[in-house]
Design a protein around this motif. Structure first.
Motif, mmCIF file in Angstrom:
data_model
loop_
_atom_site.group_PDB
_atom_site.id
_atom_site.type_symbol
_atom_site.label_atom_id
_atom_site.label_comp_id
_atom_site.label_asym_id
_atom_site.label_seq_id
_atom_site.Cartn_x
_atom_site.Cartn_y
_atom_site.Cartn_z
ATOM 1 N N THR A 124 0.717 -1.095 -0.040
ATOM 2 C CA THR A 124 0.055 -0.193 -0.184
ATOM 3 C C THR A 124 0.891 1.177 -0.012
ATOM 4 N N ASP A 126 1.894 5.098 -0.010
ATOM 5 C CA ASP A 126 1.607 6.485 0.199
ATOM 6 C C ASP A 126 2.428 7.348 -0.722
ATOM 7 N N SER A 127 3.699 7.228 -0.734
ATOM 8 C CA SER A 127 4.581 7.889 -1.660
ATOM 9 C C SER A 127 5.506 6.870 -2.124
ATOM 10 N N THR A 187 -1.352 9.965 -2.181
ATOM 11 C CA THR A 187 -2.527 9.933 -1.081
ATOM 12 C C THR A 187 -3.586 10.902 -1.357
ATOM 13 N N THR A 192 -6.331 8.661 0.243
ATOM 14 C CA THR A 192 -6.234 7.479 -0.421
ATOM 15 C C THR A 192 -4.704 6.972 -0.284
ATOM 16 N N THR A 193 -4.650 5.942 -1.103
ATOM 17 C CA THR A 193 -3.486 5.379 -1.319
ATOM 18 C C THR A 193 -3.271 4.883 -2.815
ATOM 19 N N ASN A 194 -2.323 4.668 -3.196
ATOM 20 C CA ASN A 194 -1.778 4.252 -4.636
ATOM 21 C C ASN A 194 -2.494 5.041 -5.655
ATOM 22 N N GLY A 229 4.792 3.452 3.011
ATOM 23 C CA GLY A 229 3.378 2.901 2.890
ATOM 24 C C GLY A 229 3.310 1.901 3.950
ATOM 25 N N PRO A 362 4.372 4.728 9.019
ATOM 26 C CA PRO A 362 4.201 3.972 7.963
ATOM 27 C C PRO A 362 5.454 3.219 7.642
#
Length: 531
Positions: A124, A126-127, A187, A192-194, A229, A362
């Motif tokens: 997952t 985040d960046s 995000t 959100t993510t991805n 993430g 994270p």
């Protein structure tokens, strides 16, 4: 090992010729005979513990304490290594199609926003900072408007500046952008993510229109430098393996040993920024020549929580070390590593990431992040030994062209600086390291130095088990012409010793780099020369 050899015939020639003066006149002699007695060195060998220990394996050394010269056998190696590329799976290329109706005014702008999904099979995100990334777009625009398109990825920044590029508006546009070293915030503002947005701003320069704006996108040559993430719960070491510990390279038979204080150090070096938990479902010592054959080594923490760097420490490694000795393992390590010349460590570690699920902070992984488990087995040479048979070879031995020698006395002078009693024998062998063929079968030796093994007591040891005075032994062996003729076939010598530590293997002793076994072979003979 230091070895020196001198052929008997060469030594005799050297000695006899060196006795003659340059102006000596043989015509002044009447007929007669000459029977000089000569003594010459024949062979020399010097053996230290470094010559005996097997250091041919990877990571095997004999460590010598610089202050005391005390010796420790060290076996170092990597049990397993897990690289980031083995747990992070990013499909490449990744494609997406987007289409939207749009009206481009004659004056002003129209904005189209495409939301991209970033695929990662195990993470997952985040960046992500891309090490390599080619961002390919193919635009189809049916508005017939004229002007420019400005493409912006607000969440993709390099040196703090978001990616943007402006190009002419047309019915069909193809572009490839190198977005290597850009960091993508995926995000969308923490919602959100991805995912990330791509914004297309269409600005007319005089002609507007309505139509469909379509984009075919492809992310290619994807390589990450850093991912932040949640990596998830993944197995990092689901396998079993074995470490072979060979102690003596030239030992054979069923001799046994017992070490007082062996240790095993396990070191985990971790540069993944996430919790990892490890436990060993199997950690045993196995010896095919001992009873019992398998010894389970106790004392390992279970589970073992592995240290890891924080996000602020990205690029560094954290180390977790476990030292197992006779105290922490209730003596099972001693039983696992003792009793024969070879031992095996059988291990099966199971490691899992994020054992408790998502954490408050994270996870992060760099492209060069690595999870390593290394072992360091230390065997201090302090203990007992019983009936160890050691063997070494002295090559290129010669007794040839000895026609005028009818007999000689072979003297073996031995200095034993080891804290072990030795039963020693020297064998004369041919070029194939065997003896003559008898009844169709090769024998093991042409001849031996003595009819039975030569017993040599250990050096005198102090209370700590260290030799303070070597023992010295001298033995003489007579060779008649028949035995001399047999030795003419000899090409090498095999030195074999059966060793037991002081007091018949019951007293703990220590081995030092300065301990040495020295063997000198010399010959004493009388030459009969007619003239």
């Amino acid at each position: 090992m230091k070895k020196t050899l001198l052929t008997l015939s060469g030594a005799v020639m050297l000695l006899t010729q060196s006795c003659l003066k340059d102006d000596f006149n043989f015509n002044k002699l009447t007929e007669g005979s000459w029977d000089p007695e000569i003594a010459v060195p024949l062979a020399y060998a010097s053996v230290t513990i470094q010559d005996i220990i097997d250091t041919t394996g990877i990571g095997t050394t004999v460590e010598v304490d610089p202050a005391t010269n005390f010796c420790t056998i060290v076996y170092s190696g990597n049990l397993f290594s897990k690289k980031a590329s083995e747990i992070i799976s990013i499909p490449s290329p990744q494609s997406s199609n987007f289409s939207q109706a749009v009206v481009v005014p004659v004056t002003g702008t129209a904005t189209v926003t495409q939301t991209m999904s970033f695929q990662s099979a195990t993470t997952t995100v985040d960046s992500v900072t891309f090490k390599t990334l080619n961002y390919v777009i193919n635009i189809t625009n049916s508005t017939n408007a004229t002007g420019n398109i400005t493409m912006t990825i607000p969440g993709a920044k390099k040196n703090g500046v978001a990616f943007t590029n402006t190009f002419p508006m047309a019915a069909s546009v193809s572009k490839t952008f190198d977005l290597s070293n850009y960091t993508f915030d995926m995000t969308r503002g923490g919602t959100t993510t991805n995912q990330f947005d791509v914004v297309y701003t269409l600005q007319s320069t005089g002609i507007g229109g309505a139509g469909t704006f379509s984009v075919n996108t492809s992310m290619e040559n994807i390589g990450f430098r850093k991912i932040v993430g949640y990596i998830g719960q993944q197995s990092l070491s689901p396998f079993q393996d074995t470490v072979v510990i060979n102690i003596f390279k030239k030992a054979f038979g069923t001799g046994t040993f017992s070490l007082v204080d062996p240790t095993i150090s396990l070191k985990v070096t971790n540069s993944y920024g996430l919790p990892i938990q490890m436990n060993f479902t199997r950690f045993e010592g196995y010896n095919p020549n001992s009873n019992p054959q398998t010894v389970t080594i106790t004392g390992l923490p279970s589970p073992l929580n592995i240290n890891y760097p924080t996000l602020a420490q990205a690029g560094t490694s954290q180390v977790t070390t476990i030292v197992l000795d006779k105290n922490t393992t209730n003596g099972t390590i001693v039983g696992a590593l003792n009793n024969n010349k070879s031992a095996y460590l059988i291990y099966q570690p199971n490691s899992i990431s994020n054992p408790a699920g998502p954490t408050a902070s994270p996870n992060f992984v760099l492209d060069d992040s690595q999870f390593d488990l290394d072992v360091d087995v230390r065997l201090p040479l302090w203990g007992t030994a019983k009936d160890f048979v050691l063997e070494d070879t002295i090559r290129d031995f010669k007794i040839d062209e000895v026609g005028s020698i009818d007999n000689f006395l072979l003297r073996a002078y031995v200095k034993n600086g080891f804290p072990v009693d030795l039963d020693v024998q020297v064998y004369f062998v041919d070029s194939a390291f065997q003896g003559p063929v008898v009844n169709g079968f090769p024998t093991k030796a042409i001849d031996s130095l003595a009819t039975s093994e030569i017993f040599m007591r250990s050096g005198t040891v102090d209370a700590s088990g260290r030799v303070i005075t070597p023992s010295i032994h001298s033995h003489d062996y007579t060779y008649d012409r028949e035995r001399i003729q047999k030795l003419k076939r000899a090409k090498h010598l095999i030195l074999r010793a059966r060793a037991s530590s002081t007091a018949d293997g019951t007293q703990n002793v220590k081995i030092f780099a300065t301990d040495r076994l020295e063997l000198n072979l010399g010959v004493k003979t009388q030459i009969h020369q007619e003239f």
